[in-house]
Design a protein around this motif. Structure first.
Motif, PDB file in Angstrom:
ATOM      1  N   SER A 172      11.140  50.345  42.361  1.00 14.93           N
ATOM      2  CA  SER A 172      11.813  49.050  42.486  1.00 14.93           C
ATOM      3  C   SER A 172      11.084  47.944  41.735  1.00 14.93           C
ATOM      4  O   SER A 172      11.672  46.924  41.394  1.00 14.93           O
ATOM      5  N   LEU A 173       9.796  48.155  41.448  1.00 13.80           N
ATOM      6  CA  LEU A 173       9.002  47.162  40.724  1.00 13.80           C
ATOM      7  C   LEU A 173       9.035  47.370  39.211  1.00 13.80           C
ATOM      8  O   LEU A 173       8.614  46.499  38.455  1.00 13.80           O
ATOM      9  N   SER A 174       9.532  48.518  38.776  1.00 13.37           N
ATOM     10  CA  SER A 174       9.434  48.875  37.364  1.00 13.37           C
ATOM     11  C   SER A 174      10.602  48.324  36.552  1.00 13.37           C
ATOM     12  O   SER A 174      11.642  47.959  37.079  1.00 13.37           O
ATOM     13  N   ASP A 175      10.380  48.280  35.237  1.00 14.79           N
ATOM     14  CA  ASP A 175      11.459  47.961  34.297  1.00 14.79           C
ATOM     15  C   ASP A 175      12.168  49.226  33.844  1.00 14.79           C
ATOM     16  O   ASP A 175      13.265  49.160  33.293  1.00 14.79           O
ATOM     17  N   GLY A 176      11.527  50.357  34.045  1.00 11.59           N
ATOM     18  CA  GLY A 176      12.106  51.622  33.635  1.00 11.59           C
ATOM     19  C   GLY A 176      11.348  52.787  34.243  1.00 11.59           C
ATOM     20  O   GLY A 176      10.164  52.675  34.558  1.00 11.59           O
ATOM     21  N   ILE A 177      12.047  53.910  34.401  1.00  8.87           N
ATOM     22  CA  ILE A 177      11.466  55.110  35.018  1.00  8.87           C
ATOM     23  C   ILE A 177      11.648  56.291  34.075  1.00  8.87           C
ATOM     24  O   ILE A 177      12.730  56.509  33.536  1.00  8.87           O
ATOM     25  N   VAL A 178      10.573  57.046  33.873  1.00 11.64           N
ATOM     26  CA  VAL A 178      10.645  58.313  33.151  1.00 11.64           C
ATOM     27  C   VAL A 178      10.469  59.415  34.187  1.00 11.64           C
ATOM     28  O   VAL A 178       9.459  59.473  34.887  1.00 11.64           O
ATOM     29  N   ILE A 195      16.931  61.252  41.444  1.00  8.31           N
ATOM     30  CA  ILE A 195      17.265  60.262  40.424  1.00  8.31           C
ATOM     31  C   ILE A 195      18.292  59.273  40.950  1.00  8.31           C
ATOM     32  O   ILE A 195      18.197  58.061  40.713  1.00  8.31           O
ATOM     33  N   GLN A 196      19.272  59.778  41.698  1.00  7.89           N
ATOM     34  CA  GLN A 196      20.281  58.903  42.282  1.00  7.89           C
ATOM     35  C   GLN A 196      19.648  57.912  43.257  1.00  7.89           C
ATOM     36  O   GLN A 196      19.996  56.730  43.273  1.00  7.89           O
ATOM     37  N   THR A 197      18.687  58.382  44.043  1.00  8.58           N
ATOM     38  CA  THR A 197      17.999  57.501  44.986  1.00  8.58           C
ATOM     39  C   THR A 197      17.244  56.397  44.263  1.00  8.58           C
ATOM     40  O   THR A 197      17.294  55.227  44.660  1.00  8.58           O
ATOM     41  N   LEU A 198      16.558  56.749  43.194  1.00  8.62           N
ATOM     42  CA  LEU A 198      15.825  55.754  42.405  1.00  8.62           C
ATOM     43  C   LEU A 198      16.769  54.707  41.828  1.00  8.62           C
ATOM     44  O   LEU A 198      16.452  53.517  41.800  1.00  8.62           O
ATOM     45  N   ARG A 199      17.924  55.157  41.373  1.00  5.95           N
ATOM     46  CA  ARG A 199      18.915  54.221  40.824  1.00  5.95           C
ATOM     47  C   ARG A 199      19.486  53.313  41.906  1.00  5.95           C
ATOM     48  O   ARG A 199      19.737  52.128  41.668  1.00  5.95           O
ATOM     49  N   GLN A 200      19.691  53.851  43.089  1.00  8.46           N
ATOM     50  CA  GLN A 200      20.199  53.044  44.190  1.00  8.46           C
ATOM     51  C   GLN A 200      19.222  51.950  44.593  1.00  8.46           C
ATOM     52  O   GLN A 200      19.623  50.915  45.126  1.00  8.46           O
ATOM     53  N   LEU A 201      17.950  52.186  44.332  1.00 12.56           N
ATOM     54  CA  LEU A 201      16.926  51.189  44.628  1.00 12.56           C
ATOM     55  C   LEU A 201      16.823  50.128  43.529  1.00 12.56           C
ATOM     56  O   LEU A 201      16.009  49.214  43.620  1.00 12.56           O
ATOM     57  N   GLY A 202      17.643  50.268  42.522  1.00  9.16           N
ATOM     58  CA  GLY A 202      17.621  49.311  41.428  1.00  9.16           C
ATOM     59  C   GLY A 202      16.777  49.742  40.258  1.00  9.16           C
ATOM     60  O   GLY A 202      16.605  48.995  39.285  1.00  9.16           O
TER      61      GLY A 202
END
Length: 226
Positions: A172-178, A195-202
């Motif tokens: 949630s603090l990042s600008d992007g996730i790899v 991945i879906q969970t990470l996206r749901q967190l913004g």
């Protein structure tokens, strides 16, 4: 963005810059730089569904690749339960992230320069008694804000997604996730769910790195494709 890698367990980007796997890390860097040219991408989290999928190896080599592009890079080891960045760079882990979060050290005193020009690291630090209560949104946000102007890119080696609280806070603090995946280790539906969970967190998932990929008998075992 997707990539296939089959790296060795070392800082190949630094030790063997002309190797095919080093070229793969540079290709990953180029793809992220292309995205960063159009969007504000500075803080990048690397995570995976489970342990031993190569996220720490990818984080370290990608950090080296950015530094080789004359980018000022800070690599943070936020996997405080299973740290590995200090070992890859042969540095002490006596003082690091956990010491900062527990107010026992100052940020700029804990950051260590590496032998790679332009690259500094913040190791995980001493093992905390209650790691789940140490890494909070407010503390990590304050830390990133404090160092943001000093670096072009901040890479964070995050705990795997199953360590829900820590990885989700960092995402949630990042600008992007790899997202790093080791071929054959985790089922696809679990990867999709994480991945879906990470996206749901913004969180913005920039792409997936497929580690230890089997490319077929017709390809050399040392062949890497982006």
């Amino acid at each position: 963005m997707s990539m296939l890698l089959k790296p060795k367990r070392d800082l190949v980007s630094n030790l063997k810059p002309m190797s095919r796997v080093s070229e793969a890390y540079r290709s990953l860097r180029t793809k992220i730089l292309f995205l960063a040219a159009n969007e504000s991408i500075k803080t990048i989290v690397l995570t995976s569904s489970n342990t031993k999928e190569g996220k720490t190896l990818t984080a370290a080599n990608l950090a080296v690749a950015f530094a080789q592009e004359n980018k000022r890079v800070l690599l943070i080891d936020a996997d405080i339960r299973n740290p590995g960045i200090h070992q890859m760079f042969h540095k002490s882990n006596f003082t690091g992230l956990t010491n900062i979060l527990s107010n026992k050290a100052k940020v700029l005193e804990a950051i260590v320069r590496t032998d790679v020009p332009n690259l500094s690291i913040l190791t995980s630090g001493s093992s905390p008694t209650l790691p789940s209560e140490l890494l909070t949104f407010s503390k990590m946000s304050a830390l990133i804000e404090q160092v943001a102007d000093l670096y072009d890119f901040i890479l964070i080696d995050s705990p795997p997604a199953f360590a829900a609280a820590d990885s989700q806070i960092l995402a949630s603090l990042s600008d992007g996730i790899v997202f790093v995946v080791r071929q054959g280790k985790v089922k696809r539906q679990i990867i999709r769910k994480d991945i879906q969970t990470l996206r749901q967190l913004g969180g913005q998932v920039l792409g997936v790195v497929l580690n230890n990929a089997k490319l077929g008998r017709s390809n050399s075992s040392n062949y890497y494709r982006c």
